[in-house]
Design a protein around this motif. Structure first.
Motif, short mmCIF file in Angstrom:
data_model
loop_
_atom_site.label_atom_id
_atom_site.label_comp_id
_atom_site.label_asym_id
_atom_site.label_seq_id
_atom_site.Cartn_x
_atom_site.Cartn_y
_atom_site.Cartn_z
N LEU A 99 0.80 -1.22 0.00
CA LEU A 99 0.00 0.00 0.00
C LEU A 99 0.84 1.28 0.00
CD1 LEU A 99 -2.78 -1.00 2.56
CD2 LEU A 99 -2.75 -1.30 0.07
N SER A 100 2.15 1.15 0.24
CA SER A 100 3.00 2.34 0.37
C SER A 100 4.19 2.25 -0.58
CB SER A 100 3.52 2.47 1.81
OG SER A 100 2.45 2.57 2.73
N PRO A 101 4.65 3.39 -1.14
CA PRO A 101 5.86 3.37 -1.96
C PRO A 101 7.05 2.88 -1.15
CG PRO A 101 4.70 5.46 -2.17
CD PRO A 101 4.06 4.73 -1.03
N ALA A 102 8.03 2.32 -1.83
CA ALA A 102 9.21 1.79 -1.17
C ALA A 102 10.44 2.58 -1.60
CB ALA A 102 9.40 0.31 -1.50
N THR A 103 11.41 2.69 -0.69
CA THR A 103 12.69 3.33 -0.98
C THR A 103 13.80 2.33 -0.70
OG1 THR A 103 11.84 5.52 -0.38
CG2 THR A 103 14.23 5.25 -0.45
N ILE A 104 14.63 2.08 -1.69
CA ILE A 104 15.77 1.18 -1.54
C ILE A 104 17.00 2.03 -1.23
CG2 ILE A 104 17.12 -0.67 -2.62
CD1 ILE A 104 14.81 -0.81 -4.74
N GLN A 126 7.86 0.50 -6.27
CA GLN A 126 6.57 0.11 -5.70
C GLN A 126 6.53 -1.39 -5.52
OE1 GLN A 126 4.02 2.31 -4.81
NE2 GLN A 126 3.04 0.54 -3.85
N ILE A 127 6.05 -1.85 -4.38
CA ILE A 127 5.90 -3.29 -4.17
C ILE A 127 4.86 -3.83 -5.14
CG2 ILE A 127 5.34 -5.11 -2.52
CD1 ILE A 127 7.81 -3.49 -1.76
N PHE A 153 12.22 -18.53 1.07
CA PHE A 153 11.78 -17.50 2.01
C PHE A 153 10.58 -16.76 1.44
CE2 PHE A 153 15.27 -15.95 -0.63
CZ PHE A 153 14.73 -14.82 -1.22
N ASP A 154 9.85 -16.08 2.32
CA ASP A 154 8.78 -15.19 1.88
C ASP A 154 9.43 -13.93 1.29
OD1 ASP A 154 7.05 -17.04 2.91
OD2 ASP A 154 6.50 -15.86 4.68
N ALA A 155 8.91 -13.49 0.16
CA ALA A 155 9.57 -12.41 -0.58
C ALA A 155 8.61 -11.30 -0.96
CB ALA A 155 10.22 -12.97 -1.85
N LEU A 156 9.17 -10.10 -1.10
CA LEU A 156 8.49 -8.96 -1.72
C LEU A 156 9.15 -8.73 -3.08
CD1 LEU A 156 8.37 -6.51 1.33
CD2 LEU A 156 6.45 -7.85 0.41
N GLN A 157 8.36 -8.30 -4.05
CA GLN A 157 8.86 -8.12 -5.41
C GLN A 157 8.67 -6.69 -5.89
OE1 GLN A 157 7.51 -10.98 -8.44
NE2 GLN A 157 7.11 -9.25 -9.79
N THR A 158 9.70 -6.13 -6.51
CA THR A 158 9.58 -4.88 -7.26
C THR A 158 10.05 -5.13 -8.69
OG1 THR A 158 11.81 -4.06 -6.75
CG2 THR A 158 10.05 -3.51 -5.19
N SER A 191 8.47 -6.49 -19.24
CA SER A 191 7.91 -5.63 -18.20
C SER A 191 8.97 -5.07 -17.24
CB SER A 191 6.85 -6.37 -17.40
OG SER A 191 7.40 -7.53 -16.83
N GLY A 192 10.19 -5.56 -17.30
CA GLY A 192 11.22 -4.96 -16.47
C GLY A 192 12.04 -5.95 -15.69
N ASP A 193 13.11 -5.45 -15.07
CA ASP A 193 14.00 -6.27 -14.26
C ASP A 193 13.37 -6.48 -12.87
OD1 ASP A 193 16.02 -6.04 -16.31
OD2 ASP A 193 16.29 -3.99 -15.59
N VAL A 194 13.38 -7.70 -12.40
CA VAL A 194 12.75 -8.04 -11.13
C VAL A 194 13.76 -8.00 -10.00
CG1 VAL A 194 11.60 -9.89 -9.85
CG2 VAL A 194 10.99 -9.44 -12.23
N ASN A 195 13.38 -7.38 -8.88
CA ASN A 195 14.15 -7.43 -7.64
C ASN A 195 13.32 -8.16 -6.59
OD1 ASN A 195 16.08 -4.31 -7.45
ND2 ASN A 195 15.74 -5.69 -9.17
N LEU A 196 13.95 -9.04 -5.85
CA LEU A 196 13.27 -9.78 -4.79
C LEU A 196 13.95 -9.51 -3.46
CD1 LEU A 196 12.70 -13.02 -6.80
CD2 LEU A 196 10.89 -11.66 -5.78
N PHE A 197 13.13 -9.28 -2.45
CA PHE A 197 13.60 -8.94 -1.11
C PHE A 197 13.02 -9.93 -0.11
CE2 PHE A 197 12.98 -5.29 -3.78
CZ PHE A 197 14.10 -4.49 -3.60
#
Length: 299
Positions: A127-132, A165-166, A180-185, A255-261
């Motif tokens: 729900l919120s923008p992310a900053t790396i 954005q997540i 692991f559980d992951a978030l994706q940008t 659609s773009g390069d994927v980052n996983l956190f």
């Protein structure tokens, strides 16, 4: 949105298991190198290295002398938060947060004069923008177009921040020996959008949620084009399926390069238990109690 998938869907050729500083769409290596002054815990992000000065990844200061980073980062001996003052690891072994999770904790021989970050324990990351915020190399000055940028070398090392954005979360994402559980940008063609490269492993995904800054993810994996060390900003080649992986990544071609956190809300209790760093709710109560005590002393 949550992806519950069964096979690992990748871009051609490679998942880069280590995720050098940020590449920012539309920006060069001078972009976003200073604290934006928004309350973002910029100063708590450090560069891991060995005694010879070789860089190995990024770490986040939790407080109490503890640093959180990705589990696959090599066991480096020291960390700097400002580029000049180094803090060394003590003799204790690194701590794995949980079996198979790409997270580990190291302890420093002396605590830096920094505030620790707050780890998010909720479920509203999307729900919120992310900053790396990451500490490593940037883009190569090779005249690349905006659509394809080659990653730089150690001469481009700097701490940088960028937004994204997540795009969703993945339960039990599986890559290499980690699950692991992951978030994706996704790093697409949006001005100012940031994506990780090599040595950004262990860097922090921060979000301002309900007026407070939290650490919500640790950088683990990034896709790249044909193993070439290139950010493609949405012009990547068609995706393919790697056999034998029990979880998957839904990412349409182009659609773009994927980052996983690593999604820290899934492991917050384990982290705080290993470090004695209070969870955000406890920290808030303690700060309120301290303020009340101070007022009583003054009255």
């Amino acid at each position: 949105m949550k992806f519950l998938l069964s096979q690992c869907l990748l871009f051609p050729s490679i998942f880069a298991g280590m995720a050098s500083a940020l590449v920012i769409y539309g920006g060069d290596n001078s972009t976003n190198r200073t604290d934006p002054g928004s309350g973002l815990p910029f100063e708590s992000v450090g560069s891991l290295s060995n005694l010879s000065g070789d860089i190995g990844g990024t770490g986040i200061y939790l407080g109490n002398g503890y640093v959180l980073t990705a589990g696959h980062v090599a066991p480096y001996d020291r960390i700097t938060f400002d580029g000049t003052t180094f803090f060394t690891r003590d003799a204790s072994p690194e701590i794995r947060v949980a079996p198979g999770v790409d997270l580990k904790i190291i302890h420093l021989s002396s605590a830096p004069p920094l505030s620790g970050v707050s780890i998010y324990t909720g479920s509203d990351e999307s729900l919120s923008p992310a900053t790396i915020v990451a500490y490593g190399v940037g883009r190569s000055d090779d005249g690349s177009s905006l659509d394809t940028v080659t990653w730089g070398d150690t001469s481009t090392v700097a701490k940088r921040w960028g937004t994204n954005q997540i795009g969703g979360s993945i339960d039990d994402f599986n890559y290499s020996s980690y699950a692991f559980d992951a978030l994706q940008t996704t790093l697409g063609q949006t001005a100012g959008e940031a994506g990780a490269t090599v040595f950004d492993s262990g860097s922090g995904l921060f979000q301002n949620i309900a007026g407070n800054w939290y650490l919500t993810g640790i950088t683990s994996v990034v896709t790249q084009k044909s193993g070439s060390g290139t950010s493609t900003f949405g012009t990547d080649s068609p995706a393919l399926v790697l056999p034998g992986a029990p979880s998957s990544l839904l990412q349409p071609p182009g659609s773009g390069d994927v980052n996983l956190f690593v999604r820290l809300s899934s492991y917050a209790t384990a982290i705080t238990g290993l470090t004695s760093v209070p969870e955000p709710s406890t920290a808030l109560i303690l700060s309120l109690l301290s303020a009340a005590t101070l007022r009583r002393k003054r009255s």
